[in-house]
Design a protein around this motif. Sequence first.
Motif, short mmCIF file in Angstrom:
data_model
loop_
_atom_site.label_atom_id
_atom_site.label_comp_id
_atom_site.label_asym_id
_atom_site.label_seq_id
_atom_site.Cartn_x
_atom_site.Cartn_y
_atom_site.Cartn_z
N GLY A 46 1.61 -4.68 -7.53
CA GLY A 46 2.32 -4.99 -6.28
C GLY A 46 2.09 -6.44 -5.88
O GLY A 46 3.03 -7.14 -5.48
N ILE A 47 0.86 -6.91 -6.00
CA ILE A 47 0.55 -8.30 -5.64
C ILE A 47 1.29 -9.25 -6.58
O ILE A 47 1.88 -10.24 -6.14
CB ILE A 47 -0.98 -8.54 -5.70
N LEU A 48 1.29 -8.91 -7.86
CA LEU A 48 1.97 -9.76 -8.85
C LEU A 48 3.47 -9.82 -8.55
O LEU A 48 4.07 -10.90 -8.59
CB LEU A 48 1.72 -9.22 -10.26
N GLU A 49 4.07 -8.68 -8.26
CA GLU A 49 5.51 -8.67 -7.96
C GLU A 49 5.82 -9.58 -6.77
O GLU A 49 6.77 -10.37 -6.80
CB GLU A 49 5.98 -7.25 -7.63
N THR A 50 5.00 -9.48 -5.73
CA THR A 50 5.21 -10.33 -4.55
C THR A 50 5.00 -11.80 -4.91
O THR A 50 5.79 -12.66 -4.52
CB THR A 50 4.24 -9.92 -3.42
N LEU A 69 -11.88 -7.07 -4.26
CA LEU A 69 -12.05 -7.01 -5.71
C LEU A 69 -12.43 -5.60 -6.15
O LEU A 69 -11.95 -5.11 -7.19
CB LEU A 69 -13.09 -8.05 -6.17
N ALA A 70 -13.23 -4.92 -5.35
CA ALA A 70 -13.59 -3.52 -5.67
C ALA A 70 -12.35 -2.64 -5.59
O ALA A 70 -12.13 -1.77 -6.43
CB ALA A 70 -14.68 -3.03 -4.73
N ARG A 116 -8.06 0.66 -7.96
CA ARG A 116 -6.62 0.96 -7.91
C ARG A 116 -5.84 -0.21 -8.50
O ARG A 116 -5.21 -0.97 -7.77
CB ARG A 116 -6.17 1.20 -6.45
N PRO A 117 -5.87 -0.36 -9.84
CA PRO A 117 -5.23 -1.54 -10.44
C PRO A 117 -3.73 -1.64 -10.13
O PRO A 117 -3.16 -2.73 -10.22
CB PRO A 117 -5.46 -1.37 -11.93
N PHE A 122 0.81 -1.22 0.00
CA PHE A 122 0.00 0.00 0.00
C PHE A 122 0.84 1.27 0.00
O PHE A 122 0.33 2.36 0.25
CB PHE A 122 -0.92 0.01 1.24
N GLU A 123 2.16 1.12 -0.26
CA GLU A 123 3.04 2.28 -0.02
C GLU A 123 2.71 3.49 -0.90
O GLU A 123 2.99 4.61 -0.53
CB GLU A 123 4.52 1.89 -0.12
N ASN A 124 2.09 3.25 -2.07
CA ASN A 124 1.81 4.39 -2.95
C ASN A 124 0.41 4.97 -2.80
O ASN A 124 0.02 5.86 -3.53
CB ASN A 124 2.05 3.99 -4.41
N LEU A 125 -0.34 4.46 -1.84
CA LEU A 125 -1.71 4.96 -1.66
C LEU A 125 -1.73 6.24 -0.83
O LEU A 125 -0.87 6.46 0.01
CB LEU A 125 -2.58 3.90 -0.98
#
Length: 222
Positions: free
Chosen positions: A118-122, A106-107, A112-113, A7-10
């Motif tokens: 971020g999830i994919l990188e992890t 999911l919402a 915020r795609p 969430f660092e960029n939120l």
Amino acid sequence: LRDFPLFENLTDEHLAEIAELCGTSEYAKGESIFFEGDEGDGLYLILSGVVQIYQDNHTRDVILSIFREGDFFGEMALLQNEKVRSASARTIEKSTLCILKKHHFLALVQSRPEILIGILETALDRLRDANKLITDLTILDVRKRMARLLLRLTEQHGVPSAEGTLIDVKLTHQHLADMMGTARETVTKLLLELQNEQWIRIDRKKIIVCDMARLRATVDAM
Ligand code: CMP
């Protein structure tokens, strides 16, 4: 939530919105969170504590990964709609988890795609680790597997300490055995050997790797 790399960029507003959607639950040490094959109900964020992801193969558990504060898990069953939990999750220490329900998650990723990136990188880092683990389990003897496991644990959970690098999770010999596919007795024997040879020190049930450069060089030479 600010401390979660995901969430660092939120913005603060966005984080506050997510915080409102999250429920917080306390888990005792050794408590189950969900089981392989369950429906995916939500995404789990670790506020404090330690969680093991494992598969239960009747005779013994295989630990796939250990997560702690700042880590998330449970994204796979949410993003793969027809699929169930790919592994089980249980606490290793008393833990506080933040749970983001599936429909909120999911919402969120729709609005915020970049969170998905971020999830994919992890997830890809976890795949790299899993690949290494498959290779280790397939070709290395137990002493080398232990060296690789120690290196992986220092990369994931290491903090600098006066004597070297402290692996900042309390793991039993059984946990280590379940991470490297061997018997608990073998781990006990190996840890004693490594302590005698001054590779590691055990302090209050946590392992300190005394010489990281030596460990890295050994693993690189395998
Ligand atoms: P899910 O399948 O929903 O539930 C189990 C979770 O464990 C999964 O999502 C991932 O978050 C996590 N997980 C599964 N396999 C691995 C692995 N090999 N390494 C790290 N984490 C994993």
